[in-house]
Each structure stands twice: as C-alpha cells, then as structure tokens.
Design an enzyme around this catalytic site. Structure first.
Site, mmCIF file in Angstrom:
data_model
loop_
_atom_site.group_PDB
_atom_site.id
_atom_site.type_symbol
_atom_site.label_atom_id
_atom_site.label_comp_id
_atom_site.label_asym_id
_atom_site.label_seq_id
_atom_site.Cartn_x
_atom_site.Cartn_y
_atom_site.Cartn_z
ATOM 1 N N GLY A 31 0.774 -1.166 -0.084
ATOM 2 C CA GLY A 31 -0.017 0.245 -0.306
ATOM 3 C C GLY A 31 0.391 0.989 0.178
ATOM 4 N N HIS A 34 2.266 4.622 -5.547
ATOM 5 C CA HIS A 34 2.814 5.481 -5.559
ATOM 6 C C HIS A 34 3.405 5.228 -6.888
ATOM 7 C CE1 HIS A 34 6.456 2.784 -5.399
ATOM 8 N NE2 HIS A 34 6.424 3.153 -4.056
ATOM 9 N N GLU A 35 3.794 5.518 -8.196
ATOM 10 C CA GLU A 35 3.871 5.815 -9.439
ATOM 11 C C GLU A 35 4.672 3.976 -10.241
ATOM 12 O OE1 GLU A 35 4.744 9.060 -12.410
ATOM 13 O OE2 GLU A 35 4.155 10.110 -10.671
ATOM 14 N N HIS A 37 4.363 1.701 -7.388
ATOM 15 C CA HIS A 37 3.157 0.672 -7.931
ATOM 16 C C HIS A 37 2.057 0.558 -9.140
ATOM 17 C CE1 HIS A 37 3.687 1.324 -3.014
ATOM 18 N NE2 HIS A 37 3.739 -0.316 -3.720
ATOM 19 N N LYS A 149 13.443 -2.397 -8.226
ATOM 20 C CA LYS A 149 13.987 -1.741 -7.247
ATOM 21 C C LYS A 149 14.409 -2.510 -5.570
ATOM 22 C CE LYS A 149 13.136 1.533 -3.945
ATOM 23 N NZ LYS A 149 12.250 0.804 -2.534
ATOM 24 N N GLN A 153 14.364 -9.074 -3.538
ATOM 25 C CA GLN A 153 13.367 -9.432 -3.381
ATOM 26 C C GLN A 153 13.036 -10.120 -4.834
ATOM 27 O OE1 GLN A 153 10.105 -8.405 -1.455
ATOM 28 N NE2 GLN A 153 9.248 -7.300 -3.815
ATOM 29 N N SER A 185 9.691 5.429 -3.361
ATOM 30 C CA SER A 185 9.282 4.492 -2.481
ATOM 31 C C SER A 185 8.130 4.955 -1.422
ATOM 32 C CB SER A 185 10.862 4.073 -1.563
ATOM 33 O OG SER A 185 10.524 3.588 -0.428
ATOM 34 N N SER A 186 7.368 4.282 -1.088
ATOM 35 C CA SER A 186 6.422 4.595 -0.145
ATOM 36 C C SER A 186 7.266 5.389 1.538
ATOM 37 C CB SER A 186 5.992 3.073 0.424
ATOM 38 O OG SER A 186 4.883 2.579 -0.114
ATOM 39 N N ARG A 187 7.906 4.662 1.727
ATOM 40 C CA ARG A 187 9.109 5.760 2.727
ATOM 41 C C ARG A 187 10.261 6.800 1.972
ATOM 42 N NH1 ARG A 187 10.853 -0.212 3.459
ATOM 43 N NH2 ARG A 187 9.766 -1.118 5.695
#
Ligand code: AMP
Length: 283
Positions: A31, A34-35, A37, A149, A153, A185-187
């Site tokens: 969740g 951002h762009e 995702h 990114k 993973q 990044s969400s962060r």
C-alpha cells in the site's frame, strides 16, 4: 473494482475466473501506492484479462526494531488510485485474516539471502516468501509482477516460484524514479527536506559505478570505496551496505557472469533507502 477482505471470497472468485480461462495478473503491495506500484498495475493490466492487487503490510517480514507500526498507510487514497487504474479486485485482508493463529508452517529461504538486505534484515525474506506463498494460493495468478527496485526480492521470488513449482510467470519491472533520480518508495515521505535533497546521490553513485564497469574497470572494491566516499561526502546518511554480485544468483563476481548488480542501502534519520542498478555485460 471489487474490494475483497476475506481469503475465502478471493479464492472463490479466482477459481471461477480460472474456469472461464481468464488470465490473472497479480501485484502484491504493502500500500501507500505511488507510480512504481501503478506502473506494475499498468503492466499487469496490459498482459492479463483480470488484475488483482493486494494491500497487506506483512508483520512477518519486519524485524523487531523495524518500522512496522509507523509504515505509511492511506487506504482511502490507495482505493481511489487502484480504482482509477482499472484494477478489478483489491484484496485487503486484515492481519488476523492472514494469520488467524501462530503459524504452523513457515517458508525458509536458503539461497540468495546471505547478502544485501537479507544480511542486514535477518528473517525478512522468510517473511516475504511465507506471505507470498499464501497470496499465490489465494489469488492463483498466471503472472505476478514485482519491481526491480527490490531486486533481491525478485531473485528470492524467482527461487520460490521455481522450487515450489508455482505455475506462475514472474514478471520483473524496471524501477520508477523521481525526476532527480531518486527511486520512488513509500518510505520517501520519512525523509526530512534536507535528506530529500541529498537522496538522489544514491542513484548518482550507482550511475558513476556503472559508467566505470561499462568502460572496463573491474576493481570492484575500488568502485565500492569510491561510491562510499561519494555518498559520505554528499549525504548525512549512514551506509548500511554497498555490494556488487552476479544477478540474479547474488554470488561474488567471477568475471564469467552475464549480469551484475550494484546494490546499496543507506539509513537516513527515519528512512532506510535501497536502490540498485543491474548491468548487462558482454552486450
Ligand atoms: P511495496 O509496497 O514496497 O512492498 O512494493 C510493492 C511492489 O512494488 C514490489 O514489487 C516493489 O518492488 C514494487 N516497487 C516499489 N517501488 C518501486 C519503484 N520505484 N519502481 C518499481 N517498482 C517498485
């Protein structure tokens, strides 16, 4: 777009869709979209009949001192964004839906995790592999979309899909960046104004290293130490790691590999940022 909050309902829906031979594209996320995702969603939409995304901040992949409780969330905004991208199903389970009791089986990743984020976040990739195993069984995708990114993973998911024989095609998607090069990044919302100004240095250091490798430099330790100096001189961040490996194997460079990854993690006051570049050799 349909919002689905239970595993049972999600499974019933995808089982029906599969009976109609419809192809399912799946984008797992935590969740705060951002762009980066949204680009995964666009790709999934262009390659499948049905697009399913999940929003689930998975407690299992956070260490005890990590940012689980402060991880940014804005469900209403995410819902609107997913809807406007044309997502068909948004799977949004609660923690108790995904983990109703203490797990009796956990997935352990045995390769590609002794380096990079695997080394600095012990248990992180076991948490990722466990939740993805659940999510793959819940959403039954034909294709699953992951951002480069998080290149380690992608390498771990590649191992999970192959070793556990998931009939799923892994689709790695390039990193989406801000105009100044900072990986979305969400962060990033946790960066102070000053740190936000400094943060594009990370990508710049990767580009400088890539330039050296492409022009024939093979002294990787020197490349890494010049990246360290560059980052230390231009940011207030603390370097967690800067490493170079073969990709996707994540093994030390022997000179025979086709692809290399240069990856880094840097800790700012409230955000740990990661970034990488993958270089195709012998083109
Ligand atoms: P997250 O919500 O951070 O777990 O990310 C969900 C998916 O989006 C993962 O596959 C990430 O690799 C991917 N992603 C996150 N940021 C970016 C980005 N800047 N560019 C491309 N993919 C991204």
């Amino acid at each position: 777009m349909q919002l689905i909050e239970t595993i049972h309902e999600m499974q019933q829906i995808v089982i029906k869709l599969k009976k109609q031979s419809l192809k399912i594209g799946f984008v797992p996320t935590m969740g705060f979209l951002h762009e980066g995702h949204l680009n995964l969603i666009k790709k999934a939409k262009s390659e499948n009949d049905i697009t399913v995304i999940s929003i689930f901040v998975n407690p299992l992949q956070f260490g005890p001192k990590e940012d689980l409780s402060s991880y940014p969330r804005d469900f209403d905004r995410d819902y609107q964004l997913a809807k406007s991208e044309g997502v068909d199903f948004l799977f949004y389970p609660s923690v108790s839906e995904m983990y109703p009791s203490e797990p009796s089986v956990l997935v352990t990743v045995t390769d590609r995790t002794d380096v990079l984020c695997g080394r600095s976040r012990p248990g992180h990739f076991n948490g990722v592999a466990t939740v993805l195993t659940k999510l793959f069984h819940i959403t039954l995708p034909d294709k699953a979309y992951f951002g480069l990114k998080d290149a380690q993973q992608v390498a771990v998911v590649d191992g999970l899909i192959n070793d556990f024989h998931f009939p799923i095609e892994l689709v790695p998607v390039e990193t989406i960046r801000e105009e100044d090069g900072l990986a979305k990044s969400s962060r990033n919302v946790f960066l102070s104004e000053k740190e936000r100004e400094e943060a594009p240095t990370l990508y710049k250091s990767l580009l400088l290293a890539k330039q050296k490798i492409v022009s024939g430099e093979r002294e990787y330790n020197q490349i890494i130490s010049s990246m360290e100096t560059y980052i230390q001189e231009n940011t207030t961040g603390i370097i967690d790691y800067i490493e170079i490996y073969s990709y996707p194997q994540l093994k030390p460079v022997t000179g025979l590999e086709q692809k290399l990854i240069i990856a880094l993690a840097v800790k700012f006051s409230k955000a740990r940022l990661i970034d990488n570049i993958i270089i195709q050799l012998n083109e």
